[in-house]
Design an enzyme around this catalytic site. Sequence first.
Site, PDB file in Angstrom:
ATOM      1  N   LYS A  77      57.550  66.838  18.674  1.00  0.00           N
ATOM      2  CA  LYS A  77      57.130  66.858  20.082  1.00  0.00           C
ATOM      3  C   LYS A  77      58.122  67.679  20.900  1.00  0.00           C
ATOM      4  CE  LYS A  77      55.726  63.552  23.722  1.00  0.00           C
ATOM      5  NZ  LYS A  77      55.562  62.108  24.021  1.00  0.00           N
ATOM      6  N   SER A 152      51.269  60.592  25.810  1.00  0.00           N
ATOM      7  CA  SER A 152      51.706  61.957  26.040  1.00  0.00           C
ATOM      8  C   SER A 152      51.918  62.762  24.766  1.00  0.00           C
ATOM      9  CB  SER A 152      53.015  61.948  26.843  1.00  0.00           C
ATOM     10  OG  SER A 152      54.058  61.297  26.115  1.00  0.00           O
ATOM     11  N   SER A 176      52.585  56.098  24.287  1.00  0.00           N
ATOM     12  CA  SER A 176      52.353  57.525  24.066  1.00  0.00           C
ATOM     13  C   SER A 176      52.321  57.964  22.611  1.00  0.00           C
ATOM     14  CB  SER A 176      53.409  58.352  24.821  1.00  0.00           C
ATOM     15  OG  SER A 176      53.175  58.271  26.201  1.00  0.00           O
TER      16      SER A 176
END
Length: 490
Positions: A77, A152, A176
């Site tokens: 990420k 996210s 997330s």
Amino acid sequence: MNLHTKSIEELHELLVNKELTVVELVESIFDFIEKTEPTVGAFISTNKEAALAEAKLVDERGVDADNLLDGIPVAVKDNIVTKEGKTTAASKMLEDFTSVYDATVVEKVKKAGMIIVGKANLDEFAMGGTTETSKLQQTVNPWNSKKVPGGSSGGSAAAVAAGMVPASLGTDTGGSIRQPAAYTNLVGLKPTYGTISRYGVIAFASSLDQVGPLTRTVKDNATLLNAVSGKDDKDNTSADLTIDFTEKIGQKIQGLKIGVPKEFFDENLVEVHVLQTVHQAVEQLKKLGAEVIEVSLPHLKYGVPAYYAIATAEASSNLQRFDGIRYGYSAENAKSLEDLYVKTRSEGFGSEVKRRIVLGGISLSVEHYEELYGKATKVRTIIRNEFEVALKEVDVLVGPSTTTVAPNIENKEGQEPVEAYTDDVLTVGVNLAGIPSLNIPVGFHENMPVGMQIIGDYFEEATLYQVGYAFEQATDYHEQYPTLEGGTQE
């Protein structure tokens, strides 16, 4: 040979048996990324040259037969810093930022022999639940390109779900990892707070953030957690413990007590088809010998306002460092230092980030501190205590990970912020309590995945994996893949 639906364990066997080289695997990965990325939009950046160089080195020394992760590609990420390439947090504020060091989790995946192929898209500074607040690109759900992948960690989830990589790292502040895992048919873990070092992770809410793995299978997930967990002297919140998180995988769940919080199964909160699918999963656990007991978490409904009071307060504090002077975006033509701060932050941050900074400022203000932040911390303690009491009665808790299947992208764009925040009601309680939660695939509604979370006591991830693996072996939901090929949704 279709490598893009294989687990880490299956790829490892091919590598060890010399039916496949690491270079061939990485080349296949990038070929597939080139075909599917124009549709999915999972990656902010990729680094083919460096990945192939690493792959060549692994082939030259030989794949370690005892290390399942050696030579396996992984996505990271893009709020986790890496020396190679940029780390953007999907924000204009950091679109040209390059780190001078690797995050601890990055060091650990490299030490395990994994090969980082790219940085995955996310909601800006991890603030959002759809990956639509990214300032750099749109990520879609590989199961249906008209739907969101969740957030996210939407890019991290989409990359694995589409078959671009067999595993990825995400972060979970209020759901997330689990929510995008549920939306895309993946196994996703929010570990106990402190299990994985946060050093090198761009902070959103420091008392809530936690790195975690996204994979296709439970065993892959536990194996990756083993590699990235552990004490880190650079993060004083990291726990000093050594656990083999795979140790209970394969053990029967007969006699285990599974708690079903009635608040998770409220028909006014969760869509009926999601409830029906999760109920069927609970029945499957009963067939495997588990004892199902109804429990209650009466204050869970206050989790969302408490979470957002705390998370935005911490975000407003953490994001003060982005001032246009030391690193990141800097506005031009500023007339004074104060003007530089205002212009830089006004131009560099997106609307959702600015909204949360403002909310956090209100929570921490003298006028509202006790009314908002003070009360939120008390609610947090109550919720933590309720989880602790429930987990003394049962071994794990189970319930839906999300209130719906993945919604349409256009529906989310027009959603009111408060409505979007309430979507987190099933996930934020775990972050407030600091306990672990594992999402596993448990079925589909209209060809869209449904996820169930398994919640446990502090550092009891091995028990979550035990339950998740038992369910996985009795079903085939994790073996279903989206029909995304060559950049088009079939």
